[in-house]
Design an enzyme around this catalytic site. Structure first.
Site, PDB file in Angstrom:
ATOM      1  N   TYR A  84     -12.198  -3.352  -3.749  1.00 38.81           N
ATOM      2  CA  TYR A  84     -12.778  -3.295  -2.408  1.00 38.81           C
ATOM      3  C   TYR A  84     -14.308  -3.238  -2.456  1.00 38.81           C
ATOM      4  O   TYR A  84     -14.931  -2.684  -1.543  1.00 38.81           O
ATOM      5  CB  TYR A  84     -12.223  -2.091  -1.643  1.00 38.81           C
ATOM      6  CG  TYR A  84     -10.823  -2.290  -1.078  1.00 38.81           C
ATOM      7  CD1 TYR A  84     -10.515  -3.381  -0.254  1.00 38.81           C
ATOM      8  CD2 TYR A  84      -9.811  -1.371  -1.345  1.00 38.81           C
ATOM      9  CE1 TYR A  84      -9.240  -3.551   0.273  1.00 38.81           C
ATOM     10  CE2 TYR A  84      -8.520  -1.537  -0.810  1.00 38.81           C
ATOM     11  CZ  TYR A  84      -8.255  -2.628  -0.003  1.00 38.81           C
ATOM     12  OH  TYR A  84      -6.985  -2.795   0.520  1.00 38.81           O
ATOM     13  N   ASN A 126      -2.071   0.083   7.256  1.00 41.33           N
ATOM     14  CA  ASN A 126      -1.599  -1.262   7.627  1.00 41.33           C
ATOM     15  C   ASN A 126      -0.740  -1.935   6.559  1.00 41.33           C
ATOM     16  O   ASN A 126      -0.595  -3.160   6.546  1.00 41.33           O
ATOM     17  CB  ASN A 126      -2.770  -2.141   8.092  1.00 41.33           C
ATOM     18  CG  ASN A 126      -3.756  -2.428   6.991  1.00 41.33           C
ATOM     19  OD1 ASN A 126      -3.569  -1.996   5.855  1.00 41.33           O
ATOM     20  ND2 ASN A 126      -4.805  -3.168   7.306  1.00 41.33           N
ATOM     21  N   GLU A 156      -9.036 -11.118  -7.708  1.00 43.22           N
ATOM     22  CA  GLU A 156      -8.182  -9.938  -7.526  1.00 43.22           C
ATOM     23  C   GLU A 156      -6.997  -9.938  -8.490  1.00 43.22           C
ATOM     24  O   GLU A 156      -6.627  -8.899  -9.021  1.00 43.22           O
ATOM     25  CB  GLU A 156      -7.675  -9.887  -6.076  1.00 43.22           C
ATOM     26  CG  GLU A 156      -8.794  -9.610  -5.085  1.00 43.22           C
ATOM     27  CD  GLU A 156      -8.351  -9.703  -3.621  1.00 43.22           C
ATOM     28  OE1 GLU A 156      -9.209  -9.572  -2.746  1.00 43.22           O
ATOM     29  OE2 GLU A 156      -7.151  -9.937  -3.365  1.00 43.22           O
ATOM     30  N   PHE A 171     -15.510   3.091   6.955  1.00 47.65           N
ATOM     31  CA  PHE A 171     -14.107   3.384   6.652  1.00 47.65           C
ATOM     32  C   PHE A 171     -13.814   3.447   5.154  1.00 47.65           C
ATOM     33  O   PHE A 171     -12.682   3.741   4.761  1.00 47.65           O
ATOM     34  CB  PHE A 171     -13.191   2.359   7.327  1.00 47.65           C
ATOM     35  CG  PHE A 171     -13.426   0.922   6.890  1.00 47.65           C
ATOM     36  CD1 PHE A 171     -12.850   0.430   5.738  1.00 47.65           C
ATOM     37  CD2 PHE A 171     -14.242   0.083   7.635  1.00 47.65           C
ATOM     38  CE1 PHE A 171     -13.069  -0.886   5.326  1.00 47.65           C
ATOM     39  CE2 PHE A 171     -14.461  -1.237   7.239  1.00 47.65           C
ATOM     40  CZ  PHE A 171     -13.872  -1.714   6.081  1.00 47.65           C
ATOM     41  N   HIS A 205      -1.832  -5.556   1.566  1.00 51.73           N
ATOM     42  CA  HIS A 205      -3.071  -6.308   1.312  1.00 51.73           C
ATOM     43  C   HIS A 205      -2.695  -7.721   0.905  1.00 51.73           C
ATOM     44  O   HIS A 205      -1.728  -7.921   0.179  1.00 51.73           O
ATOM     45  CB  HIS A 205      -3.865  -5.662   0.167  1.00 51.73           C
ATOM     46  CG  HIS A 205      -4.954  -6.564  -0.367  1.00 51.73           C
ATOM     47  ND1 HIS A 205      -6.200  -6.649   0.221  1.00 51.73           N
ATOM     48  CD2 HIS A 205      -4.955  -7.463  -1.392  1.00 51.73           C
ATOM     49  CE1 HIS A 205      -6.924  -7.552  -0.437  1.00 51.73           C
ATOM     50  NE2 HIS A 205      -6.199  -8.058  -1.425  1.00 51.73           N
ATOM     51  N   LYS A 208       0.831  -1.202   0.000  1.00 52.38           N
ATOM     52  CA  LYS A 208       0.000   0.000   0.000  1.00 52.38           C
ATOM     53  C   LYS A 208       0.870   1.259   0.000  1.00 52.38           C
ATOM     54  O   LYS A 208       2.087   1.182   0.233  1.00 52.38           O
ATOM     55  CB  LYS A 208      -0.931  -0.040   1.219  1.00 52.38           C
ATOM     56  CG  LYS A 208      -1.950  -1.193   1.165  1.00 52.38           C
ATOM     57  CD  LYS A 208      -2.882  -1.155   2.369  1.00 52.38           C
ATOM     58  CE  LYS A 208      -3.895  -2.291   2.313  1.00 52.38           C
ATOM     59  NZ  LYS A 208      -4.810  -2.284   3.480  1.00 52.38           N
TER      60      LYS A 208
HETATM   61  P1  DAT Z   1      -7.638  -7.065   5.454  1.00 52.93           P
HETATM   62  O1  DAT Z   1      -6.839  -6.007   4.724  1.00 52.93           O
HETATM   63  O2  DAT Z   1      -6.900  -7.596   6.640  1.00 52.93           O
HETATM   64  O3  DAT Z   1      -8.124  -8.149   4.532  1.00 52.93           O
HETATM   65  P2  DAT Z   1     -10.359  -6.048   5.417  1.00 52.93           P
HETATM   66  O4  DAT Z   1     -10.501  -6.734   4.093  1.00 52.93           O
HETATM   67  O5  DAT Z   1     -11.377  -6.327   6.453  1.00 52.93           O
HETATM   68  O6  DAT Z   1      -8.929  -6.344   6.059  1.00 52.93           O
HETATM   69  O7  DAT Z   1     -10.350  -4.474   5.185  1.00 52.93           O
HETATM   70  C1  DAT Z   1      -9.692  -3.910   4.062  1.00 52.93           C
HETATM   71  C2  DAT Z   1      -8.924  -2.702   4.515  1.00 52.93           C
HETATM   72  O8  DAT Z   1      -9.836  -1.686   4.959  1.00 52.93           O
HETATM   73  C3  DAT Z   1      -8.009  -2.942   5.693  1.00 52.93           C
HETATM   74  O9  DAT Z   1      -6.748  -3.456   5.294  1.00 52.93           O
HETATM   75  C4  DAT Z   1      -7.895  -1.583   6.292  1.00 52.93           C
HETATM   76  C5  DAT Z   1      -9.271  -0.983   6.051  1.00 52.93           C
HETATM   77  N1  DAT Z   1     -10.138  -1.179   7.229  1.00 52.93           N
HETATM   78  C6  DAT Z   1     -10.800  -2.303   7.564  1.00 52.93           C
HETATM   79  N2  DAT Z   1     -11.489  -2.145   8.703  1.00 52.93           N
HETATM   80  C7  DAT Z   1     -11.255  -0.869   9.080  1.00 52.93           C
HETATM   81  C8  DAT Z   1     -11.671  -0.063  10.182  1.00 52.93           C
HETATM   82  N3  DAT Z   1     -12.485  -0.546  11.115  1.00 52.93           N
HETATM   83  N4  DAT Z   1     -11.213   1.202  10.253  1.00 52.93           N
HETATM   84  C9  DAT Z   1     -10.393   1.710   9.304  1.00 52.93           C
HETATM   85  N5  DAT Z   1      -9.962   1.012   8.235  1.00 52.93           N
HETATM   86  C10 DAT Z   1     -10.378  -0.259   8.133  1.00 52.93           C
HETATM   87 MG    MG Z   2      -9.458  -8.072   2.943  1.00 55.07          MG
END
Ligand code: DAT
Ligand code: MG
Length: 153
Positions: A49, A112, A126, A57, A115, A9
């Site tokens: 996404y 974070n 993807e 978020f 991905h 990212k």
């Molecule tokens: P991951 O990246 O671990 O697969 P995810 O698919 O649930 O997690 O979410 C995609 C991204 O969205 C994640 O890397 C960071 C952001 N995100 C998820 N939950 C969030 C939250 N509660 N607050 C802020 N950003 C969030």
């Molecule tokens: Mg995810």
């Protein structure tokens, strides 16, 4: 062999951590079969996404992920999806175990670093969003038998 999509990212690229993140995944034995730098736009974000559209978020995620270039990498190997997920650590770096990418290098769920696809099915979807067939390579490494006993999975 199983394949998965990894995105470095904007924060990983901006912080100069691309090499460290790639090295951790490569060191597990997974093989890079495709890699490119790109800048995500709103359209690509919507595709990648889609499942998160409408969540609180989402706006911030789009803003962040489109703010600066990313690196897209396809890794291949035994249990590639699960291995990348466990190497990344929990979504929220505050909860990620030390020893994981997010647990060692991050602080904030909105920054974070990385991905990784969360299932084989999503990995296939993807990968096709980010890479054409011509951008993916099938090749043997002479050390592969030292990493995996079997070629099948
Ligand atoms: P991951 O990246 O671990 O697969 P995810 O698919 O649930 O997690 O979410 C995609 C991204 O969205 C994640 O890397 C960071 C952001 N995100 C998820 N939950 C969030 C939250 N509660 N607050 C802020 N950003 C969030
Ligand atoms: Mg995810």
């Amino acid at each position: 062999m199983e394949r998965t999509l990894v995105l470095l990212k904007p924060d990983a690229v901006q912080r100069g951590l691309s090499g460290q993140v790639i090295a951790r995944i490569e060191a597990r034995g997974l093989k890079i079969v495709g890699m490119k730098m790109l800048r995500m736009d709103r359209d690509l974000c919507g595709k990648h996404y889609a499942i998160h559209e409408g969540k609180p978020f989402f706006q911030g995620l789009v803003q962040f992920i489109t703010s600066s270039p990313i690196v897209a990498i396809v890794f291949e190997g035994l249990n590639a999806v699960e291995v990348v997920r466990s190497t990344m650590g929990a979504t929220d770096p505050a909860k990620a175990q030390p020893g994981t990418i997010r647990g060692d290098l991050g602080l904030d769920i909105g920054r974070n670093l990385v991905h990784g696809s969360d299932s084989r099915e999503n990995a296939e979807k993807e990968i096709s969003i980010f890479c054409s067939d011509e951008e993916l390579f099938s090749y043997e490494r002479s050390l592969d038998p030292w990493i995996t006993e079997t070629k099948e999975n």
